[in-house]
Design a protein around this motif. Structure first.
Motif, PDB file in Angstrom:
ATOM      1  N   MET A  53      -3.712  18.172   1.653  1.00 28.27           N
ATOM      2  CA  MET A  53      -2.902  19.393   1.678  1.00 28.27           C
ATOM      3  C   MET A  53      -1.444  19.096   2.025  1.00 28.27           C
ATOM      4  O   MET A  53      -1.147  18.403   2.987  1.00 28.27           O
ATOM      5  CB  MET A  53      -3.480  20.366   2.706  1.00 28.27           C
ATOM      6  CG  MET A  53      -2.896  21.755   2.634  1.00 28.27           C
ATOM      7  SD  MET A  53      -3.676  22.874   3.836  1.00 28.27           S
ATOM      8  CE  MET A  53      -5.362  22.944   3.231  1.00 28.27           C
ATOM      9  N   ARG A  54      -0.553  19.641   1.185  1.00 37.11           N
ATOM     10  CA  ARG A  54       0.875  19.497   1.467  1.00 37.11           C
ATOM     11  C   ARG A  54       1.594  20.782   1.087  1.00 37.11           C
ATOM     12  O   ARG A  54       1.249  21.443   0.107  1.00 37.11           O
ATOM     13  CB  ARG A  54       1.471  18.300   0.746  1.00 37.11           C
ATOM     14  CG  ARG A  54       1.426  18.378  -0.751  1.00 37.11           C
ATOM     15  CD  ARG A  54       1.964  17.090  -1.396  1.00 37.11           C
ATOM     16  NE  ARG A  54       1.675  17.056  -2.805  1.00 37.11           N
ATOM     17  CZ  ARG A  54       2.355  17.714  -3.741  1.00 37.11           C
ATOM     18  NH1 ARG A  54       3.388  18.443  -3.407  1.00 37.11           N
ATOM     19  NH2 ARG A  54       2.017  17.633  -5.008  1.00 37.11           N
ATOM     20  N   GLU A  55       2.578  21.125   1.894  1.00 36.60           N
ATOM     21  CA  GLU A  55       3.380  22.320   1.635  1.00 36.60           C
ATOM     22  C   GLU A  55       4.356  22.024   0.506  1.00 36.60           C
ATOM     23  O   GLU A  55       4.985  20.964   0.480  1.00 36.60           O
ATOM     24  CB  GLU A  55       4.139  22.705   2.906  1.00 36.60           C
ATOM     25  CG  GLU A  55       4.894  23.998   2.793  1.00 36.60           C
ATOM     26  CD  GLU A  55       5.583  24.369   4.090  1.00 36.60           C
ATOM     27  OE1 GLU A  55       6.785  24.690   4.029  1.00 36.60           O
ATOM     28  OE2 GLU A  55       4.928  24.336   5.151  1.00 36.60           O
ATOM     29  N   LEU A  56       4.470  22.954  -0.421  1.00 29.55           N
ATOM     30  CA  LEU A  56       5.392  22.799  -1.543  1.00 29.55           C
ATOM     31  C   LEU A  56       6.744  23.397  -1.188  1.00 29.55           C
ATOM     32  O   LEU A  56       6.824  24.413  -0.508  1.00 29.55           O
ATOM     33  CB  LEU A  56       4.831  23.482  -2.796  1.00 29.55           C
ATOM     34  CG  LEU A  56       3.495  22.937  -3.294  1.00 29.55           C
ATOM     35  CD1 LEU A  56       2.986  23.779  -4.451  1.00 29.55           C
ATOM     36  CD2 LEU A  56       3.634  21.476  -3.710  1.00 29.55           C
TER      37      LEU A  56
ATOM     38  N   GLY B 227     -14.211  21.213  11.675  1.00 30.10           N
ATOM     39  CA  GLY B 227     -14.942  19.970  11.916  1.00 30.10           C
ATOM     40  C   GLY B 227     -14.019  18.972  12.589  1.00 30.10           C
ATOM     41  O   GLY B 227     -13.338  19.294  13.554  1.00 30.10           O
ATOM     42  N   ASN B 228     -13.961  17.753  12.055  1.00 33.21           N
ATOM     43  CA  ASN B 228     -13.127  16.697  12.638  1.00 33.21           C
ATOM     44  C   ASN B 228     -11.725  16.638  12.052  1.00 33.21           C
ATOM     45  O   ASN B 228     -10.942  15.772  12.415  1.00 33.21           O
ATOM     46  CB  ASN B 228     -13.803  15.332  12.438  1.00 33.21           C
ATOM     47  CG  ASN B 228     -15.089  15.231  13.221  1.00 33.21           C
ATOM     48  OD1 ASN B 228     -15.223  15.846  14.273  1.00 33.21           O
ATOM     49  ND2 ASN B 228     -16.036  14.473  12.702  1.00 33.21           N
ATOM     50  N   VAL B 229     -11.412  17.537  11.129  1.00 37.07           N
ATOM     51  CA  VAL B 229     -10.120  17.524  10.459  1.00 37.07           C
ATOM     52  C   VAL B 229      -9.387  18.823  10.775  1.00 37.07           C
ATOM     53  O   VAL B 229     -10.003  19.876  10.911  1.00 37.07           O
ATOM     54  CB  VAL B 229     -10.296  17.382   8.923  1.00 37.07           C
ATOM     55  CG1 VAL B 229      -8.966  17.365   8.208  1.00 37.07           C
ATOM     56  CG2 VAL B 229     -11.093  16.131   8.592  1.00 37.07           C
ATOM     57  N   ALA B 230      -8.076  18.745  10.909  1.00 39.35           N
ATOM     58  CA  ALA B 230      -7.268  19.944  11.143  1.00 39.35           C
ATOM     59  C   ALA B 230      -6.197  20.034  10.062  1.00 39.35           C
ATOM     60  O   ALA B 230      -5.741  19.020   9.537  1.00 39.35           O
ATOM     61  CB  ALA B 230      -6.626  19.896  12.520  1.00 39.35           C
ATOM     62  N   PHE B 231      -5.821  21.254   9.735  1.00 36.98           N
ATOM     63  CA  PHE B 231      -4.741  21.470   8.782  1.00 36.98           C
ATOM     64  C   PHE B 231      -3.889  22.618   9.297  1.00 36.98           C
ATOM     65  O   PHE B 231      -4.311  23.392  10.151  1.00 36.98           O
ATOM     66  CB  PHE B 231      -5.274  21.751   7.371  1.00 36.98           C
ATOM     67  CG  PHE B 231      -6.197  22.931   7.273  1.00 36.98           C
ATOM     68  CD1 PHE B 231      -5.727  24.174   6.867  1.00 36.98           C
ATOM     69  CD2 PHE B 231      -7.548  22.804   7.572  1.00 36.98           C
ATOM     70  CE1 PHE B 231      -6.584  25.260   6.770  1.00 36.98           C
ATOM     71  CE2 PHE B 231      -8.410  23.887   7.472  1.00 36.98           C
ATOM     72  CZ  PHE B 231      -7.924  25.117   7.072  1.00 36.98           C
ATOM     73  N   GLU B 232      -2.665  22.707   8.788  1.00 37.38           N
ATOM     74  CA  GLU B 232      -1.748  23.746   9.232  1.00 37.38           C
ATOM     75  C   GLU B 232      -1.338  24.610   8.048  1.00 37.38           C
ATOM     76  O   GLU B 232      -1.076  24.104   6.958  1.00 37.38           O
ATOM     77  CB  GLU B 232      -0.506  23.131   9.866  1.00 37.38           C
ATOM     78  CG  GLU B 232       0.408  24.168  10.480  1.00 37.38           C
ATOM     79  CD  GLU B 232       1.516  23.557  11.313  1.00 37.38           C
ATOM     80  OE1 GLU B 232       2.646  24.046  11.211  1.00 37.38           O
ATOM     81  OE2 GLU B 232       1.243  22.602  12.051  1.00 37.38           O
TER      82      GLU B 232
END
Length: 120
Positions: free
Chosen positions: A115-118, A53-58
Motif C-alpha cells: 500500500m502506498r499513498e498516491l 494481525g501482524n501488519v499495520a497500515f495507515e
C-alpha cells in the motif's frame, strides 16, 4: 486502533441520516453524498494507523492509494474517514468509483505491505 475494534454503527447512522435527507428532497446517491458529509474526528485528521494481525497500515481522509497482490493485481482506492470509521471505494480503470465499504479484513497481507499513498 485495531481493525477488528472499529466502530460498527457508523455506517448505519449515516444511512439513516441519508434517508432523512432523501425524504427532504435531496436525490444524491448515497455513495456520492457520503464523501461530502464524512469528517474524521480530531484524532483521525492526520490519519489512522490500523493493525490487522501482524501488519499495520495507515489511511488518511481524502487520499488515494495503490495496492497490489498476486490474486487481484494492481488496484486503486480512495479513502474517507467518517468519525473513526475508515471507508474505502475502489476505482476502476476508467476512473469510476465503486461503493464505500469498510476495511475490516478487506486487504491481504500482500496488499497491506504494498500500500502506498498516491500524489494528487
Amino acid at each position: 486502533m485495531d481493525v477488528d475494534r472499529l466502530p460498527k454503527h457508523g455506517m448505519a447512522l449515516r444511512v439513516d441520516e441519508w434517508f432523512s435527507v432523501v425524504r427532504n428532497g435531496n436525490f444524491l446517491p448515497f455513495d456520492d453524498w457520503l464523501p461530502i458529509v464524512a469528517m474524521p474526528v480530531q484524532s483521525a485528521v492526520a490519519g489512522m494507523r490500523l493493525p490487522q494481525g501482524n501488519v499495520a497500515f495507515e489511511l488518511r481522509h481524502g487520499k488515494q492509494y495503490a495496492i497490489e497482490d498476486s490474486a487481484h493485481g494492481a488496484r486503486t482506492f480512495q479513502c474517507i474517514i467518517d468519525g473513526r470509521v475508515p471507508l474505502v471505494a475502489f476505482i476502476d480503470e476508467p476512473g469510476y468509483r465503486g461503493p464505500w465499504i469498510t476495511v475490516r479484513n478487506l486487504f491481504t497481507i500482500e496488499e497491506m505491505v504494498s500500500m502506498r499513498e498516491l500524489r494528487e
